[in-house]
Design a protein around this motif. Structure first.
Motif, PDB file in Angstrom:
ATOM      1  N   SER A  61       0.833  -1.088   0.111  1.00 30.82           N
ATOM      2  CA  SER A  61       0.044  -0.002  -0.120  1.00 30.82           C
ATOM      3  C   SER A  61       0.986   1.389   0.151  1.00 30.82           C
ATOM      4  O   SER A  61       2.098   1.135   0.015  1.00 30.82           O
ATOM      5  N   GLY A  62       0.218   2.490   0.032  1.00 26.48           N
ATOM      6  CA  GLY A  62       1.046   3.803   0.152  1.00 26.48           C
ATOM      7  C   GLY A  62       1.758   3.931  -1.104  1.00 26.48           C
ATOM      8  O   GLY A  62       1.540   3.766  -2.053  1.00 26.48           O
ATOM      9  N   SER A  63       3.066   4.638  -0.840  1.00 25.35           N
ATOM     10  CA  SER A  63       3.715   4.918  -1.801  1.00 25.35           C
ATOM     11  C   SER A  63       4.545   3.665  -2.439  1.00 25.35           C
ATOM     12  O   SER A  63       5.004   3.663  -3.702  1.00 25.35           O
ATOM     13  N   ASP A  64       4.657   2.443  -1.888  1.00 22.68           N
ATOM     14  CA  ASP A  64       5.108   1.458  -2.489  1.00 22.68           C
ATOM     15  C   ASP A  64       4.289   1.012  -3.737  1.00 22.68           C
ATOM     16  O   ASP A  64       4.785   0.566  -4.516  1.00 22.68           O
ATOM     17  N   LEU A  65       3.015   0.990  -3.295  1.00 19.89           N
ATOM     18  CA  LEU A  65       2.124   0.760  -4.162  1.00 19.89           C
ATOM     19  C   LEU A  65       2.271   1.590  -5.550  1.00 19.89           C
ATOM     20  O   LEU A  65       1.903   1.179  -6.557  1.00 19.89           O
ATOM     21  N   GLU A  66       2.162   2.980  -5.128  1.00 22.22           N
ATOM     22  CA  GLU A  66       2.195   3.763  -6.331  1.00 22.22           C
ATOM     23  C   GLU A  66       3.587   3.753  -7.004  1.00 22.22           C
ATOM     24  O   GLU A  66       3.531   3.761  -8.338  1.00 22.22           O
ATOM     25  N   GLN A  67       4.655   3.164  -6.444  1.00 23.43           N
ATOM     26  CA  GLN A  67       5.688   2.990  -7.139  1.00 23.43           C
ATOM     27  C   GLN A  67       5.536   1.812  -8.276  1.00 23.43           C
ATOM     28  O   GLN A  67       6.101   1.771  -9.281  1.00 23.43           O
ATOM     29  N   LEU A  68       4.948   0.748  -7.534  1.00 24.11           N
ATOM     30  CA  LEU A  68       4.793  -0.522  -8.304  1.00 24.11           C
ATOM     31  C   LEU A  68       3.814  -0.204  -9.478  1.00 24.11           C
ATOM     32  O   LEU A  68       4.232  -0.842 -10.598  1.00 24.11           O
ATOM     33  N   ARG A  69       3.040   0.565  -9.325  1.00 26.75           N
ATOM     34  CA  ARG A  69       2.114   1.089 -10.594  1.00 26.75           C
ATOM     35  C   ARG A  69       2.819   1.709 -11.711  1.00 26.75           C
ATOM     36  O   ARG A  69       2.544   1.325 -12.613  1.00 26.75           O
ATOM     37  N   VAL A  70       3.741   2.708 -11.144  1.00 34.42           N
ATOM     38  CA  VAL A  70       4.556   3.161 -12.184  1.00 34.42           C
ATOM     39  C   VAL A  70       5.479   2.293 -12.878  1.00 34.42           C
ATOM     40  O   VAL A  70       5.735   2.230 -14.305  1.00 34.42           O
ATOM     41  N   THR A 117       3.018   7.349 -18.322  1.00 32.10           N
ATOM     42  CA  THR A 117       3.498   6.885 -17.379  1.00 32.10           C
ATOM     43  C   THR A 117       3.800   8.046 -15.963  1.00 32.10           C
ATOM     44  O   THR A 117       3.804   7.725 -14.995  1.00 32.10           O
ATOM     45  N   PHE A 118       4.624   9.045 -16.617  1.00 32.55           N
ATOM     46  CA  PHE A 118       5.293   9.882 -15.819  1.00 32.55           C
ATOM     47  C   PHE A 118       4.637  11.286 -15.635  1.00 32.55           C
ATOM     48  O   PHE A 118       4.070  11.631 -16.638  1.00 32.55           O
ATOM     49  N   GLN A 119       4.844  11.936 -14.610  1.00 29.88           N
ATOM     50  CA  GLN A 119       4.227  13.143 -14.633  1.00 29.88           C
ATOM     51  C   GLN A 119       4.934  14.286 -15.535  1.00 29.88           C
ATOM     52  O   GLN A 119       4.519  15.048 -15.916  1.00 29.88           O
ATOM     53  N   SER A 120       6.265  14.082 -15.476  1.00 26.51           N
ATOM     54  CA  SER A 120       6.901  14.849 -16.389  1.00 26.51           C
ATOM     55  C   SER A 120       8.096  14.258 -16.996  1.00 26.51           C
ATOM     56  O   SER A 120       8.641  13.423 -16.315  1.00 26.51           O
ATOM     57  N   VAL A 121       8.527  14.478 -18.207  1.00 27.54           N
ATOM     58  CA  VAL A 121       9.299  14.099 -18.986  1.00 27.54           C
ATOM     59  C   VAL A 121      10.365  15.033 -19.651  1.00 27.54           C
ATOM     60  O   VAL A 121       9.799  15.950 -20.571  1.00 27.54           O
TER      61      VAL A 121
END
Length: 262
Positions: free
Chosen positions: A133-142, A156-160
């Motif tokens: 959960s939390g930021s770990d989950l968000e990192q996996l999503r990316v 996928t990314f907020q900025s490139v």
């Protein structure tokens, strides 16, 4: 289309979990393999680069249109007179289901499952299943978004930020990608201007890996061999099996019920 999962004692957490899964991308080592270079404006837009990269690796849209895939890699870890080997299996099924399993001598050690915004870590050695959960989950999503057949850098990314550079007499496009997820460092891709294939991937402050060889598998060009070094440890991964549109049971993307006393 890349996979490596490196885990210590069957456990990963935080950025280590993200790094492990990315090497699903899979790409993990540690020392800088390229020296600092001077950046200059790119002669191409990000949209054009995405198209050329897709055409170079997937000219028939086989991967882009795939409903599922299975990939297996053999990962060898060496230091001085010590060497260990494991197998990493990645399974994907549309729209966004992933399953990564590390095997040692044919026995599963750890599995990470991602399904519709939820994720679990299955630790077979400790006989337990934990929700991520939390930021770990968000990192996996990316990380998993990067490996979906229909994903793009922009989605996928907020900025490139796109620039270009020359390293060891070879020219590269450099993509500096920021996810915006708390605790997740930027990811840098170095893509050959000649072949439009990724040569190097850097997770800032965490890993630095080189793709040594690409190969044609199931009508798609994939990274077949990846080399890394970190703190005197050499890692080498090699894809040994790759199948598009594989038949995968939906239950494989659900957390299992482990038997007590296993």
């Amino acid at each position: 289309m890349l996979v490596r999962l490196v885990m210590k004692k069957g456990m990963v957490s935080g950025i280590r979990r993200m790094t492990a899964a990315l090497s699903l991308v899979g790409l993990m080592s540690g020392c800088s393999m390229f020296s600092a270079v001077e950046e200059r404006p790119a002669d191409i837009t990000l949209e054009e680069l995405e198209i050329k990269k897709q055409q170079a690796m997937d000219p028939q849209d086989r991967f882009k249109e795939a409903q599922s895939f299975v990939q297996r890699e053999v990962l060898t870890i060496s230091k001085w007179f010590f060497s260990a080997q494991c197998t990493v299996e990645t399974k994907f099924k549309k729209p966004d289901r992933f399953r990564l399993t590390t095997y040692m001598e044919g026995r599963p050690l750890v599995t990470i499952i991602y399904n519709a915004g939820k994720a679990w870590q299955v630790n077979y050695q400790e006989n337990k299943v934990e929700a991520i959960s939390g930021s770990d989950l968000e990192q996996l999503r990316v990380v998993f978004d990067l490996n979906r057949p229909d994903s793009t850098y922009q989605s996928t990314f907020q900025s490139v930020d796109l620039t270009e550079c020359e390293i060891d007499d070879h020219e590269y496009y450099h993509l500096h990608c920021v996810s915006g997820v708390e605790g997740m460092p930027p990811i840098d891709f170095y893509i050959s201007k000649k072949s439009f294939m990724t040569k190097r991937l850097v997770i800032e402050g965490v890993s630095d890996s080189l793709i040594e060889r690409y190969a044609l598998e199931d009508d798609v060009i994939i990274p077949q061999e990846i080399l890394g070094e970190q703190d005197g440890v050499t890692t080498r991964s090699k894809v040994v099996y790759y199948k598009l549109n594989a038949i995968i049971n939906d239950n494989e993307f659900l957390p299992p019920t482990l038997k007590s006393g296993r």
